[in-house]
Design an enzyme around this catalytic site. Structure first.
Site, mmCIF file in Angstrom:
data_model
loop_
_atom_site.group_PDB
_atom_site.id
_atom_site.type_symbol
_atom_site.label_atom_id
_atom_site.label_comp_id
_atom_site.label_asym_id
_atom_site.label_seq_id
_atom_site.Cartn_x
_atom_site.Cartn_y
_atom_site.Cartn_z
ATOM 1 N N ASP A 208 0.886 -1.147 -0.072
ATOM 2 C CA ASP A 208 0.051 -0.009 0.176
ATOM 3 C C ASP A 208 0.644 1.397 -0.058
ATOM 4 O OD1 ASP A 208 -2.387 -1.341 0.135
ATOM 5 O OD2 ASP A 208 -2.491 -1.305 2.356
ATOM 6 N N TYR B 4 7.131 -9.911 6.762
ATOM 7 C CA TYR B 4 6.949 -8.360 7.109
ATOM 8 C C TYR B 4 7.457 -8.061 8.496
ATOM 9 C CZ TYR B 4 3.712 -8.223 3.086
ATOM 10 O OH TYR B 4 3.101 -8.202 1.719
#
Length: 245
Positions: free
Chosen positions: A53, A111
């Site tokens: 994003d 992540y």
């Protein structure tokens, strides 16, 4: 058809995310495609492993593109790094099998999330971490994290844009660590729904602040209601750290 795998690092602070939105948009994919297309003399699409994003960073994003002509890997790397903006870096170029697909062939993603957990702000990390000015209870966060490891329906940790056939994902590991003013969260899994990592971090922050009990996580998973988690962690603290194939 020749197929090339790119390993990419980027500072996502000023970009609108990975995925191309239009012909002249400010996205990572758009910037790289523009340079590759100029290099090979025809419009070329790249396929990214993770559609990060706006504001999200990458230490090891992986993408691939195909070319009619045979390219020399080190020359491709040099060309791309010469003409890409300096907040995008190509760290490796490798010719791969023509069936290699960066998105569909990935087996695991990791992540990393960085929380600056001091009362004062950190001006040098404001675009690269989330600031939480109240002391987090890391022990409680670690207890909550245990409930999220394994295969679960993660509907409660997604948003309405997640329209996958299955909301089941497997989290291989979820670590909470303290280091020099930071609380860092590392999560690995076979795949993640849209906003899933940021929602997981948000839930752990709520636990760390005493706003949510660690023992409530299993019930939240079972209920499958998206409104159970109120905190969506900021994009600025999120990094795509590694991809395995």
């Amino acid at each position: 058809m020749n197929n090339y795998k790119l390993t990419i690092q980027y500072d996502g602070a000023r970009f609108k995310g990975w995925q191309r939105l239009g012909n002249n948009d400010n996205t990572i994919q758009g910037k790289i495609e523009s340079v590759i297309s100029e290099m090979v003399g025809k419009e070329t699409e790249i396929i990214g492993c993770s559609r990060t994003d706006a504001g999200v960073h990458a230490l090891n994003q992986v993408a691939n593109f195909q070319s009619d002509e045979k390219l020399v890997e080190h020359k491709v790397k040099k060309y791309l790094n010469q003409y890409l903006p300096n907040d995008i870096s190509i760290t490796n170029v490798e010719e791969v099998h023509d069936r290699f697909h960066a998105r569909y062939n990935s087996k695991a993603k990791t992540y990393l999330y960085k929380i600056w957990n001091e009362e004062h702000t950190n001006p040098f990390m404001r675009k690269y971490s989330m600031h939480v000015n109240k002391k987090l209870n890391v022990k409680s966060m670690k207890e909550a994290a245990k409930h999220l490891v394994g295969s679960h329906d993660f509907t409660a940790f997604s948003n309405a844009k997640s329209k996958k056939k299955s909301m089941v994902r497997e989290v291989y590991s979820l670590e909470v660590m303290e280091e020099a003013g930071f609380v860092q969260i590392r999560v690995s899994g076979n795949g993640f729904l849209h906003n899933m990592v940021r929602k997981i971090v948000g839930a752990l922050i709520e636990v760390g602040l005493g706003q949510l009990a660690a023992e409530a996580i299993p019930q939240i998973l079972e209920a499958k209601q998206r409104n159970q988690i109120n905190c969506l962690a900021e994009a600025s603290g999120l990094y795509l750290e590694n991809v395995e194939f």
